[in-house]
Motif scaffolding. Structure first.
Motif, PDB file in Angstrom:
ATOM      1  N   MET A 189      -5.587  60.072  16.062  1.00  0.00           N
ATOM      2  CA  MET A 189      -6.705  59.174  16.320  1.00  0.00           C
ATOM      3  C   MET A 189      -6.345  57.758  15.885  1.00  0.00           C
ATOM      4  SD  MET A 189     -10.618  59.474  15.133  1.00  0.00           S
ATOM      5  CE  MET A 189     -11.683  58.119  15.431  1.00  0.00           C
ATOM      6  N   TRP A 190      -6.756  56.814  16.669  1.00  0.00           N
ATOM      7  CA  TRP A 190      -6.500  55.399  16.404  1.00  0.00           C
ATOM      8  C   TRP A 190      -7.447  54.887  15.332  1.00  0.00           C
ATOM      9  CZ3 TRP A 190      -3.350  51.437  17.221  1.00  0.00           C
ATOM     10  CH2 TRP A 190      -3.842  50.163  17.030  1.00  0.00           C
ATOM     11  N   GLU A 191      -6.892  54.162  14.370  1.00  0.00           N
ATOM     12  CA  GLU A 191      -7.728  53.489  13.382  1.00  0.00           C
ATOM     13  C   GLU A 191      -7.689  51.999  13.673  1.00  0.00           C
ATOM     14  OE1 GLU A 191      -7.546  54.422   9.330  1.00  0.00           O
ATOM     15  OE2 GLU A 191      -6.943  56.489   9.679  1.00  0.00           O
ATOM     16  N   GLY A 192      -8.711  51.300  13.190  1.00  0.00           N
ATOM     17  CA  GLY A 192      -8.794  49.873  13.442  1.00  0.00           C
ATOM     18  C   GLY A 192      -7.850  49.063  12.583  1.00  0.00           C
ATOM     19  N   LEU A 193      -7.798  47.787  12.899  1.00  0.00           N
ATOM     20  CA  LEU A 193      -6.986  46.837  12.150  1.00  0.00           C
ATOM     21  C   LEU A 193      -7.789  46.316  10.971  1.00  0.00           C
ATOM     22  CD1 LEU A 193      -5.681  44.920  15.273  1.00  0.00           C
ATOM     23  CD2 LEU A 193      -4.524  46.733  14.019  1.00  0.00           C
ATOM     24  N   PHE A 194      -7.187  46.284   9.824  1.00  0.00           N
ATOM     25  CA  PHE A 194      -7.832  45.867   8.588  1.00  0.00           C
ATOM     26  C   PHE A 194      -7.985  44.346   8.614  1.00  0.00           C
ATOM     27  CE2 PHE A 194      -7.573  45.724   3.757  1.00  0.00           C
ATOM     28  CZ  PHE A 194      -8.825  46.266   3.586  1.00  0.00           C
ATOM     29  N   LEU A 195      -9.209  43.852   8.678  1.00  0.00           N
ATOM     30  CA  LEU A 195      -9.456  42.430   8.867  1.00  0.00           C
ATOM     31  C   LEU A 195      -8.965  41.571   7.710  1.00  0.00           C
ATOM     32  CD1 LEU A 195     -12.927  42.569  10.606  1.00  0.00           C
ATOM     33  CD2 LEU A 195     -10.757  41.852  11.600  1.00  0.00           C
ATOM     34  N   ALA A 196      -9.021  42.064   6.483  1.00  0.00           N
ATOM     35  CA  ALA A 196      -8.542  41.279   5.344  1.00  0.00           C
ATOM     36  C   ALA A 196      -7.075  40.900   5.542  1.00  0.00           C
ATOM     37  CB  ALA A 196      -8.731  42.037   4.038  1.00  0.00           C
ATOM     38  N   CYS A 197      -6.276  41.814   6.065  1.00  0.00           N
ATOM     39  CA  CYS A 197      -4.856  41.533   6.290  1.00  0.00           C
ATOM     40  C   CYS A 197      -4.667  40.418   7.311  1.00  0.00           C
ATOM     41  CB  CYS A 197      -4.129  42.788   6.763  1.00  0.00           C
ATOM     42  SG  CYS A 197      -4.009  44.073   5.520  1.00  0.00           S
ATOM     43  N   SER A 198      -5.547  40.342   8.277  1.00  0.00           N
ATOM     44  CA  SER A 198      -5.449  39.284   9.279  1.00  0.00           C
ATOM     45  C   SER A 198      -5.705  37.918   8.657  1.00  0.00           C
ATOM     46  CB  SER A 198      -6.433  39.544  10.422  1.00  0.00           C
ATOM     47  OG  SER A 198      -6.132  40.777  11.038  1.00  0.00           O
ATOM     48  N   PHE A 199      -6.657  37.845   7.719  1.00  0.00           N
ATOM     49  CA  PHE A 199      -6.884  36.583   7.025  1.00  0.00           C
ATOM     50  C   PHE A 199      -5.723  36.258   6.085  1.00  0.00           C
ATOM     51  CE2 PHE A 199     -11.265  37.515   8.323  1.00  0.00           C
ATOM     52  CZ  PHE A 199     -11.562  36.312   8.941  1.00  0.00           C
ATOM     53  N   TRP A 200      -5.093  37.284   5.521  1.00  0.00           N
ATOM     54  CA  TRP A 200      -3.909  37.035   4.694  1.00  0.00           C
ATOM     55  C   TRP A 200      -2.790  36.458   5.553  1.00  0.00           C
ATOM     56  CZ3 TRP A 200      -4.237  42.542   2.227  1.00  0.00           C
ATOM     57  CH2 TRP A 200      -5.327  42.580   1.344  1.00  0.00           C
ATOM     58  N   LEU A 201      -2.712  36.877   6.822  1.00  0.00           N
ATOM     59  CA  LEU A 201      -1.728  36.309   7.738  1.00  0.00           C
ATOM     60  C   LEU A 201      -2.037  34.833   7.998  1.00  0.00           C
ATOM     61  CD1 LEU A 201       0.719  36.471   9.567  1.00  0.00           C
ATOM     62  CD2 LEU A 201      -0.777  37.449  11.352  1.00  0.00           C
ATOM     63  N   GLU A 260     -12.826  46.774   9.554  1.00  0.00           N
ATOM     64  CA  GLU A 260     -11.782  46.955  10.562  1.00  0.00           C
ATOM     65  C   GLU A 260     -12.259  46.486  11.930  1.00  0.00           C
ATOM     66  OE1 GLU A 260     -10.669  51.073  10.624  1.00  0.00           O
ATOM     67  OE2 GLU A 260      -9.915  51.038   8.575  1.00  0.00           O
ATOM     68  N   TRP A 261     -11.278  46.224  12.808  1.00  0.00           N
ATOM     69  CA  TRP A 261     -11.541  45.828  14.184  1.00  0.00           C
ATOM     70  C   TRP A 261     -10.734  46.739  15.098  1.00  0.00           C
ATOM     71  CZ3 TRP A 261     -14.762  43.081  16.991  1.00  0.00           C
ATOM     72  CH2 TRP A 261     -14.419  42.757  18.287  1.00  0.00           C
ATOM     73  N   ARG A 263     -14.658  46.289  19.240  1.00  0.00           N
ATOM     74  CA  ARG A 263     -15.811  46.409  18.347  1.00  0.00           C
ATOM     75  C   ARG A 263     -15.363  46.611  16.907  1.00  0.00           C
ATOM     76  NH1 ARG A 263     -17.844  51.604  17.038  1.00  0.00           N
ATOM     77  NH2 ARG A 263     -16.415  53.226  17.656  1.00  0.00           N
ATOM     78  N   GLN A 264     -16.287  46.337  16.009  1.00  0.00           N
ATOM     79  CA  GLN A 264     -16.028  46.501  14.583  1.00  0.00           C
ATOM     80  C   GLN A 264     -16.112  47.977  14.195  1.00  0.00           C
ATOM     81  OE1 GLN A 264     -17.939  43.768  11.900  1.00  0.00           O
ATOM     82  NE2 GLN A 264     -18.374  42.332  13.560  1.00  0.00           N
ATOM     83  N   LEU A 265     -15.323  48.341  13.193  1.00  0.00           N
ATOM     84  CA  LEU A 265     -15.315  49.706  12.680  1.00  0.00           C
ATOM     85  C   LEU A 265     -15.493  49.675  11.168  1.00  0.00           C
ATOM     86  CD1 LEU A 265     -12.129  51.057  14.506  1.00  0.00           C
ATOM     87  CD2 LEU A 265     -14.509  51.427  15.177  1.00  0.00           C
ATOM     88  N   GLY A 266     -15.971  50.756  10.623  1.00  0.00           N
ATOM     89  CA  GLY A 266     -16.052  50.894   9.173  1.00  0.00           C
ATOM     90  C   GLY A 266     -17.305  50.276   8.593  1.00  0.00           C
TER      91      GLY A 266
END
Length: 90
Positions: free
Chosen positions: A1-13, A46-47, A53-56
């Protein structure tokens, strides 16, 4: 199953790009991330890029804290080091 992308990590990028002197790329990514907020301006943890759509958990402080930190750094035009408090420009 696919999990979303952790948004905090994207801001760290965003922060990493900013620290590397790539302000244009950092600002563009930051603006793309802002566009992911829901109708009342909140983020989840997550995204899912496949469904758009947003997840979590929503709202998620762990997503909003790096959003604020990235915004302050981009606004100040200088990187923030975690061992020093963020001070407003001027």
């Amino acid at each position: 199953m696919w999990e979303g992308l952790f948004l905090a990590c994207s801001f760290w990028l965003v922060d990493a790009l900013h620290l590397a002197g790539q302000q244009t790329e950092a600002t563009q990514l930051f603006e793309r991330l802002l566009a992911l907020r829901n109708d009342v301006g909140l983020l989840s943890e997550e995204w899912d890029p496949h469904t758009g759509r947003q997840l979590g958990n929503t709202p998620q402080a762990f997503s909003h804290f790096p959003l604020v930190t990235s915004a302050l750094q981009l606004h100040a035009g200088r990187p923030h080091h975690s061992n020093h408090p963020i001070t407003p420009p001027g």
